[in-house]
Every structure is written in C-alpha cells, then in structure tokens.
Design a protein around this motif. Structure first.
Motif, PDB file in Angstrom:
ATOM      1  N   HIS A   4      37.867 -10.011 -27.345  1.00 30.01           N
ATOM      2  CA  HIS A   4      37.819  -8.574 -27.630  1.00 30.01           C
ATOM      3  C   HIS A   4      39.192  -8.112 -28.116  1.00 30.01           C
ATOM      4  N   LYS A   5      39.150  -7.010 -28.841  1.00 24.85           N
ATOM      5  CA  LYS A   5      40.379  -6.317 -29.219  1.00 24.85           C
ATOM      6  C   LYS A   5      40.324  -4.933 -28.615  1.00 24.85           C
ATOM      7  N   GLU A 146      46.895  -2.559 -31.523  1.00 25.48           N
ATOM      8  CA  GLU A 146      45.780  -3.486 -31.415  1.00 25.48           C
ATOM      9  C   GLU A 146      46.193  -4.625 -30.477  1.00 25.48           C
ATOM     10  N   ASP A 148      45.043  -7.961 -28.042  1.00 24.88           N
ATOM     11  CA  ASP A 148      44.035  -8.993 -27.794  1.00 24.88           C
ATOM     12  C   ASP A 148      43.716  -9.056 -26.311  1.00 24.88           C
ATOM     13  N   ASN A 174      35.447  -8.899 -31.065  1.00 27.20           N
ATOM     14  CA  ASN A 174      36.163  -9.668 -32.084  1.00 27.20           C
ATOM     15  C   ASN A 174      35.183 -10.575 -32.816  1.00 27.20           C
ATOM     16  N   ASP A 176      34.607 -12.796 -36.386  1.00 24.81           N
ATOM     17  CA  ASP A 176      35.331 -13.454 -37.465  1.00 24.81           C
ATOM     18  C   ASP A 176      34.744 -12.990 -38.792  1.00 24.81           C
TER      19      ASP A 176
END
Length: 178
Positions: A4-5, A146, A148, A174, A176
C-alpha cells in the motif's frame, strides 16, 4: 514492493519538514514529496544525495569552448583568412583576444542548452507525457507525502502520520501500472 501507499496531505511547509524528519526517524520509507514550491532543507531531511549536475554543466561548457575554438580557427584562420582592422590572420593565438567574446558566448550557450536537455531526460519529461501528480492540490497550496506501507499495521502508521500534522490521509492500493 510495498503493498500500500499512504498519501498524507499537509497544508504548511514547516509542518511538512518536521513530519519528514519524524517519519524518517521511525524508519518509514518516503517514496516522494510533491510540493507547489521548493522547500528549503527538504532534500536533506529526506536523505537525498547532492546532485552532480554542476559537473555536467562544467563539461558542457568545455564542449562549447572546444567547439568555439575549433570553429573560429577553421573559419577565421584556415578557410577564409581576412585582414580585419590590420590584425594578422595567420595565427589563432595572435587573434585570440578578439575571439574571447565568442568563446564565452558559446561556452554559456552549450552549457545552458545541454543542461536543459539533461534536465528533461533526467526528469523523464518528454512531449505528451502524462502528469504523475497524484493530487492536483499540490500544484496550488498543499504538500503531499507518499509513504510506502509494507504490510505493517496500517492503522498505527496512519495514526502516527496524522499525529505529525497531516490534514488528510489516503490509503492507496499499490498496483503495478507501468
């Protein structure tokens, strides 16, 4: 890769700078900070190394100086020598004082233009590139950090970030997308 961010929005640059220091102390990874203007000391607080672009600018200036020297020697001495104001036209060194302004201008020209190209390439900016700004408010008056989140307790991380002075926190899955 983080699962997740966390997007933390701040309204003040001093609060943001203090929050970056606190979050770095807790060993959380700050992926990026989006700001509407440069924040003095932010790169040091985030642990970002100094840039080597000044070395590039010097090298680009040397390229410009070399081009100016070769160009003037060929044009004014070898290809079409002229007697301008009684100056001898058979030696570059004897004419060099007259060539200094051209050498300076081409040094600055090459350094400036090649630095712009280097900036665009290094920043991965090219025509028709889609903006990577996650929140449009960061172009006006807000700051977005932001962070992580690696499967840790998301609630405790968000509580800690909120305690640093964040006005709004969003959890982003998150994916890709590259």
């Amino acid at each position: 890769m983080a699962t997740h961010k966390i997007h933390a929005l701040y309204a003040d640059d001093d609060v943001l700078l203090r929050a970056v220091k606190l979050i770095k102390e807790q060993k959380y990874h700050i992926e990026e900070v989006f700001c509407p203007f440069p924040v003095h000391g932010l790169e040091k607080a985030m642990g970002i190394a100094d840039t080597r672009l000044a070395i590039n600018a010097f090298l680009y200036g040397l390229v410009g100086l070399s081009v100016a020297t070769v160009m003037m020697n060929y044009i004014m001495i070898e290809d079409w020598p002229q007697n301008i104001g009684g100056k001898p036209s058979f030696s570059y060194l004897q004419n060099m004082p007259a060539f200094v302004p051209i050498m300076f201008e081409l040094t600055v020209f090459f350094a400036a233009h090649l630095m712009v190209i280097t900036f665009y390439l290094r920043s991965r900016l090219w025509p028709f590139k889609k903006a990577e700004n996650p929140d449009v408010r960061t172009t006006d008056d807000h700051f977005l950090m932001e962070i992580d989140a690696y499967g840790e307790d998301i609630d405790s991380i968000t509580k800690f970030i909120y305690d640093t002075g964040a006005t709004e926190i969003s959890l982003i899955d998150n994916k890709d997308d590259h």
